[in-house]
Write an enzyme that holds these catalytic residues in place. Structure first.
Site, PDB file in Angstrom:
ATOM      1  N   LYS A  25      -2.094  -0.697  -6.711  1.00 50.23           N
ATOM      2  CA  LYS A  25      -1.682  -0.102  -7.984  1.00 50.23           C
ATOM      3  C   LYS A  25      -2.562  -0.699  -9.068  1.00 50.23           C
ATOM      4  O   LYS A  25      -3.060  -1.816  -8.913  1.00 50.23           O
ATOM      5  CB  LYS A  25      -0.212  -0.435  -8.280  1.00 50.23           C
ATOM      6  CG  LYS A  25       0.439   0.501  -9.274  1.00 50.23           C
ATOM      7  CD  LYS A  25       0.979   1.763  -8.637  1.00 50.23           C
ATOM      8  CE  LYS A  25       1.392   2.766  -9.679  1.00 50.23           C
ATOM      9  NZ  LYS A  25       2.050   3.936  -9.078  1.00 50.23           N
ATOM     10  N   ASP A  67      -0.656   8.055 -12.506  1.00 49.04           N
ATOM     11  CA  ASP A  67       0.735   7.574 -12.647  1.00 49.04           C
ATOM     12  C   ASP A  67       1.057   7.809 -14.120  1.00 49.04           C
ATOM     13  O   ASP A  67       0.409   8.657 -14.764  1.00 49.04           O
ATOM     14  CB  ASP A  67       0.830   6.092 -12.250  1.00 49.04           C
ATOM     15  CG  ASP A  67       2.281   5.593 -12.161  1.00 49.04           C
ATOM     16  OD1 ASP A  67       2.974   5.950 -11.205  1.00 49.04           O
ATOM     17  OD2 ASP A  67       2.737   4.862 -13.074  1.00 49.04           O
TER      18      ASP A  67
END
Ligand code: NDP
Length: 460
Positions: free
Chosen positions: A133, A173
């Site tokens: 991430k 995201d």
């Protein structure tokens, strides 16, 4: 890590204490680790090899953390400095894979929690992907297109040396959608002088997959339909609360409407709307233009449609008013920790018996306990929102085969993957004595797949 501690009596407490001692400020990461380790305790108890190999200690430590400076100039010529990050958490099952978040709240703790969750989520998808991430504390709100392009270019001018189609494949995201992926890809291509599938969520005409934008929201609804089917129920006619109004929320609402459910709420970080008459396809079309093109606030919905009321965020109010309406199902699709214990209780009191998490970790631990106590159908994010990364995996496959599947082909594969994830969760939960507990099932099934691969690959 003092590897001698875990493996003794109070294991759960010990591993969490290690993590907390090491990085006391990373609250969200502690929360995610606590939740997974609690679920997998029976697996550790029945398989001593995992503790002997210090698997829990290895899992909570990222394989690599990249952190860098992004200097850029705003439209007035002022120099701005942001932080960029990439957490390469675990590559036991494949190249690191996970989104990039642009939001002022981004810090190491939030990205480590997201990367940690991503590892188990990706394992559940059945596709060969490790977990990662990244992102920046850059706030895209109110920024011009040129400013967004400059931050994306600055971000990639460092990240490009760490990623690649067989190494690490980022996606979008919060705050990173189609526009940002385009700018990031353009810079990567320029610096590397190669056109490869290094990012997913790409534009359709330059390597993207059909259904990728829809995948997380659609997948969350498919997962909900699977959960309902275990009680011989369907989404048709159900009243649904959806939070957020970004990518995941929009396509969650779209699929719910298509399946005959009534969606009555949406939100953004300034407040929420409640539309008693229901948000139909036409009203949702207004939201898409409002959010994706004009980049406006959800309050405008209530100005446009008289059947709706807007409630502004009240910092003095501990609870989130979006969860205080009569409904059957809830689809939290905005951000982490948007449902606390009181919100969870409000949902139960209002008749909600299904929660499918489009967002990552939207429910706080004591809220989850309330869902479990009331035995509602609770689909945790790492299972319910795995549709997005699944179709990202399918995008990688199409890129490496240099072909594009049809919309139906991708959607059918997505449905099958969500069905398989659901079945995997049910089976793992039953096997370890937690029938009907999707949280335990998702954590256990994801964990076992990752850690068995780690054992096979030795001490690396
Ligand atoms: P978007 O940026 O498209 O939308 C995010 C939405 O949530 C916006 O409406 C935003 O409001 C709201 N929001 C963000 N932060 C907050 C906050 N602190 N408080 C209240 N509202 C907030 O992001 P996505 O839709 O892509 O992501 C939503 C969630 O889904 C995240 O948890 C993400 O990690 C998760 N997820 C996303 C996937 C994907 O494929 N995109 C895959 C799997 C999970 P505002 O516009 O005011 O900021």
């Amino acid at each position: 890590i003092n590897s001698g501690i875990a493996g003794t009596g109070g294991f759960m407490v010990d591993i969490l204490e290690i993590v907390k001692d090491r990085d006391p400020q990373e609250r969200e990461f502690h929360q995610a680790v606590g939740e997974v380790m609690e679920s997998v305790k029976p697996v550790l108890d029945t398989n001593p090899i995992y503790r002997q190999a210090k698997i829990p200690e290895r899992l909570v430590e990222p394989e690599r953390v990249i952190m860098f400076r992004i200097p850029w100039a705003d439209d007035q010529g002022n120099v701005q400095v942001n932080r960029g990050f990439r957490i390469e958490m675990n590559s036991a099952l494949g190249p690191y894979k996970g989104g990039l978040r642009f939001h002022p709240s981004v810090n190491l703790g939030i990205l480590k929690f997201l990367a940690f969750e991503q590892v188990f989520k990706n394992a559940l998808t059945t596709l060969p992907m490790g977990g990662g991430k990244g992102g920046s504390d850059f706030d895209p709100k109110g920024k011009s297109d040129n400013e967004v392009m400059r931050i994306c270019q600055g971000f990639m001018s460092e990240l490009f040396r760490h990623i690649g189609p067989d190494t690490d494949v980022p996606a979008g995201d919060i705050g990173v959608g189609a526009r940002e992926i385009g700018y990031l890809f353009g810079m990567y291509k320029k610096l590397r002088n190669e056109f490869t599938g290094v990012l997913t969520g790409k534009g359709l005409n330059w390597g993207g997959s059909l259904i990728r934008p829809e995948a997380t929201g659609y997948g969350s609804v498919y997962f909900a339909a699977e959960m309902l089917a275990t009680r011989n129920e369907a989404l048709e006619g159900k009243t649904c609360l959806v939070s957020g109004s970004g990518n995941v929320a929009q396509f969650t609402a779209e699929k719910l409407i298509e399946l005959g459910a009534k969606v009555v709420t949406l939100s953004d970080s300034s407040g929420c709307i409640y539309d008693e008459g229901g948000i139909d396809a036409k009203k949702l079309g207004f939201v898409k233009v409002l959010k994706n093109v004009r980049r406006g606030r959800i309050s405008e919905y209530a100005e446009k449609f008289s059947s709706a009321v807007h409630t502004e965020v009240d910092p003095a109010n501990d609870t989130n008013p979006i969860w205080d309406h009569k409904a059957d199902c809830a689809f939290p699709s905005a951000t982490q920790n948007e449902i606390n214990a009181q919100d969870a209780q409000n949902l139960i009191d209002n008749g909600v018996f299904l929660v499918s998490e489009g967002a990552n970790m939207p429910t706080m631990p004591d809220g989850i306990d309330i869902f479990k106590d009331h035995k509602i159908l609770y689909g945790p994010g790492k299972a319910a929102n795995a549709g997005g990364v699944s179709v990202s995996g399918l995008e990688m496959t199409q890129n490496s085969m240099r072909l594009s599947w049809t919309r139906k082909e991708v959607d059918d594969r997505l449905k099958l993957i969500m069905k398989t994830i659901h079945r995997t969760c049910v089976d793992a939960a039953e096997q370890y004595g937690h029938p009907g507990n999707y949280e335990a099932g998702a954590n256990i099934a994801g964990f076992v797949k990752v850690v068995d691969a780690m054992l096979d690959q030795g001490l690396v």
